[in-house]
Design an enzyme around this catalytic site. Structure first.
Site, PDB file in Angstrom:
ATOM      1  CE  LYS A   1     -13.621  -2.196  -1.101  1.00 47.76           C
ATOM      2  NZ  LYS A   1     -12.543  -2.670  -0.200  1.00 47.76           N
TER       3      LYS A   1
ATOM      4  CE  LYS B   1      -6.623  -7.146  -4.058  1.00 47.37           C
ATOM      5  NZ  LYS B   1      -6.884  -7.018  -2.639  1.00 47.37           N
TER       6      LYS B   1
ATOM      7  CE  LYS C   1      -4.328  -1.947   1.318  1.00 42.09           C
ATOM      8  NZ  LYS C   1      -5.509  -2.032   2.109  1.00 42.09           N
TER       9      LYS C   1
HETATM   10  N1  AQP Z   1      -9.558  -9.466  -6.335  1.00 41.27           N
HETATM   11  C1  AQP Z   1      -9.966 -10.155  -5.292  1.00 41.27           C
HETATM   12  N2  AQP Z   1     -10.128 -11.500  -5.377  1.00 41.27           N
HETATM   13  C2  AQP Z   1     -10.561 -12.217  -4.307  1.00 41.27           C
HETATM   14  N3  AQP Z   1     -10.881 -11.668  -3.121  1.00 41.27           N
HETATM   15  C3  AQP Z   1     -10.752 -10.334  -2.987  1.00 41.27           C
HETATM   16  N4  AQP Z   1     -10.993  -9.491  -1.964  1.00 41.27           N
HETATM   17  C4  AQP Z   1     -10.680  -8.229  -2.338  1.00 41.27           C
HETATM   18  N5  AQP Z   1     -10.258  -8.220  -3.624  1.00 41.27           N
HETATM   19  C5  AQP Z   1     -10.280  -9.511  -4.055  1.00 41.27           C
HETATM   20  C6  AQP Z   1     -11.505  -9.911  -0.668  1.00 41.27           C
HETATM   21  O1  AQP Z   1     -12.592  -9.061  -0.314  1.00 41.27           O
HETATM   22  C7  AQP Z   1     -12.638  -8.962   1.103  1.00 41.27           C
HETATM   23  C8  AQP Z   1     -12.810  -7.535   1.510  1.00 41.27           C
HETATM   24  O2  AQP Z   1     -11.653  -6.807   1.139  1.00 41.27           O
HETATM   25  P1  AQP Z   1     -11.345  -5.422   1.814  1.00 41.27           P
HETATM   26  O3  AQP Z   1     -12.290  -4.437   1.304  1.00 41.27           O
HETATM   27  O4  AQP Z   1     -11.354  -5.552   3.281  1.00 41.27           O
HETATM   28  O5  AQP Z   1      -9.863  -5.084   1.424  1.00 41.27           O
HETATM   29  P2  AQP Z   1      -8.950  -5.470   0.226  1.00 41.27           P
HETATM   30  O6  AQP Z   1      -8.640  -6.913   0.212  1.00 41.27           O
HETATM   31  O7  AQP Z   1      -7.767  -4.555   0.341  1.00 41.27           O
HETATM   32  O8  AQP Z   1      -9.875  -5.127  -1.014  1.00 41.27           O
HETATM   33  P3  AQP Z   1      -9.552  -4.128  -2.173  1.00 41.27           P
HETATM   34  O9  AQP Z   1     -10.696  -4.080  -3.090  1.00 41.27           O
HETATM   35  O10 AQP Z   1      -8.228  -4.442  -2.762  1.00 41.27           O
HETATM   36  O11 AQP Z   1      -9.545  -2.738  -1.398  1.00 41.27           O
HETATM   37  P4  AQP Z   1      -8.485  -1.587  -1.374  1.00 41.27           P
HETATM   38  O12 AQP Z   1      -8.244  -1.187  -2.802  1.00 41.27           O
HETATM   39  O13 AQP Z   1      -9.145  -0.521  -0.542  1.00 41.27           O
HETATM   40  O14 AQP Z   1      -7.242  -2.118  -0.708  1.00 41.27           O
HETATM   41  C9  AQP Z   1     -11.342  -9.578   1.660  1.00 41.27           C
HETATM   42  O15 AQP Z   1     -11.646 -10.853   2.189  1.00 41.27           O
HETATM   43  C10 AQP Z   1     -10.477  -9.705   0.447  1.00 41.27           C
HETATM   44  O16 AQP Z   1      -9.603 -10.806   0.553  1.00 41.27           O
END
Ligand code: AQP
Length: 320
Positions: free
Chosen positions: A192, A189, A110
């Site tokens: 968001k 991956k 990050k």
């Molecule tokens: N691409 C993905 N494939 C499978 N699982 C995913 N998750 C996120 N992206 C994928 C799973 O969604 C759950 C919630 O995620 P989160 O919002 O707590 O944080 P994250 O994993 O950091 O999701 P993002 O979308 O990548 O958010 P940002 O961009 O804010 O960091 C988790 O169980 C995650 O594994």
């Protein structure tokens, strides 16, 4: 069995969140006592607009309920409605070795992507450990990117129990291999914050445009196409039946069909998959107050459960 999972309201939810965590979590609500939360304390590490945080928090609640989370079975709540979790996070941080946090790749990723290297971002896995441990969770359904954080929660619980006696239950991650990492439109991956997502609440026009815009190679229509690493196939496998996926793979290998046709089929399958979601979401949007009522009830239940574990921990460490 206690099941626990959370999603950050750090943006609109996408197919990766849905297939990686939301769908498995919703299926698990039948199998035990499920606690699902909107991780708004966590989102403060990346969102510093109060208006956005409020909008995204509501979006997460709407998306979870519209995707099939049943508030009659599962407890849905906002993380910040259970402030006990921050007290546990502090207590856990006093037994957490620095090296354990320094090894976490999510912090480094990050920061490399431009997020401020705040203490909150660095200590995120301790708060996540508190999120999990405060509900005596047995199972934590997550995507693969969160596996390390669940392991950290276990390690912290083991350390705490070694020092203070068996006050904390050890959780297990549940990761479905078939959806462990859903790729985004650029093949990384889906995330968001990467600008590579298809959102659950995406309007039809932009949903179609994103699918039709998937980059492909320049193999001519009549030639066989590689099934290895095809983004179209990877996304199709999320929703196609095994027979439909085999048919698309065979057609790729036979040649004679252009990528545009496969993208149309992919759009049809994905859009169709979310028909019930769209119907339920429209119903929820039409009855303001319903989501708030669910969250209020969830907060009450979650807080009651959290107080039991926090009471045990306070006693174990000598705070009471
Ligand atoms: N691409 C993905 N494939 C499978 N699982 C995913 N998750 C996120 N992206 C994928 C799973 O969604 C759950 C919630 O995620 P989160 O919002 O707590 O944080 P994250 O994993 O950091 O999701 P993002 O979308 O990548 O958010 P940002 O961009 O804010 O960091 C988790 O169980 C995650 O594994």
């Amino acid at each position: 069995m206690r099941i626990l999972s959370g999603i950050q309201p750090s943006g609109r939810l996408h197919l990766g969140n849905y297939f990686g965590m939301m769908r498995p979590a919703i299926e698990l609500q039948e199998k035990g006592e499920a606690f699902y939360f909107i991780a708004d304390y966590h989102a403060l590490t990346s969102i510093q607009s109060p208006a956005d945080l409020r909008v995204f928090s509501r979006e997460v609640a709407l998306d979870l309920l519209a995707s099939g989370l049943d508030p009659g079975r599962a407890v849905l709540f906002r993380q910040s409605d259970v402030p006990e979790v921050t007290e546990l996070s502090w207590i856990l941080s006093t037994v957490t070795p620095m090296g354990l946090l320094q090894r976490c790749h999510s912090y480094k990723d990050k920061v490399a992507r431009g997020l401020a290297a705040s203490h909150g971002l660095f200590a995120y896995p301790v708060l996540m450990a508190a999120d999990i441990l405060i509900y005596d969770s047995d199972l934590v359904p997550v995507g693969r990117d969160q596996k390390q954080h669940v392991e950290v929660a276990r390690d912290i619980a083991i350390k705490f129990n070694e020092i203070y006696g068996q006050a904390l239950k050890l959780p297990e991650a549940e990761i479905r291999d078939s959806v462990a990492v859903v790729p985004g439109l650029d093949g990384q991956k889906m995330s968001k914050s990467y600008g590579n997502g298809i959102f659950l609440s995406e309007p039809e026009g932009s949903f179609r445009k994103k699918v039709m815009g998937i980059k492909t190679d320049s193999t001519p229509v009549e030639a066989p196409k590689s099934i290895e690493g095809s983004l179209i196939l990877q996304l199709y496998r999320l929703v196609g039946t095994p027979a439909e996926c085999r048919a698309m793979e065979a057609s790729f290998q036979a040649g004679g069909t252009g990528y545009g046709e496969y993208k149309k089929e992919l759009f049809r399958a994905l859009w169709g998959h979310f028909a019930n979601y769209r119907r339920r979401r429209a119903e929820l949007e039409a009855s303001p107050g319903r989501v708030e009522a669910v969250l209020e009830e969830g907060a009450m239940k979650a807080r009651a459960a959290a107080r039991v574990v926090l009471g045990r921990v306070r006693k174990a460490v000598g705070l009471c």
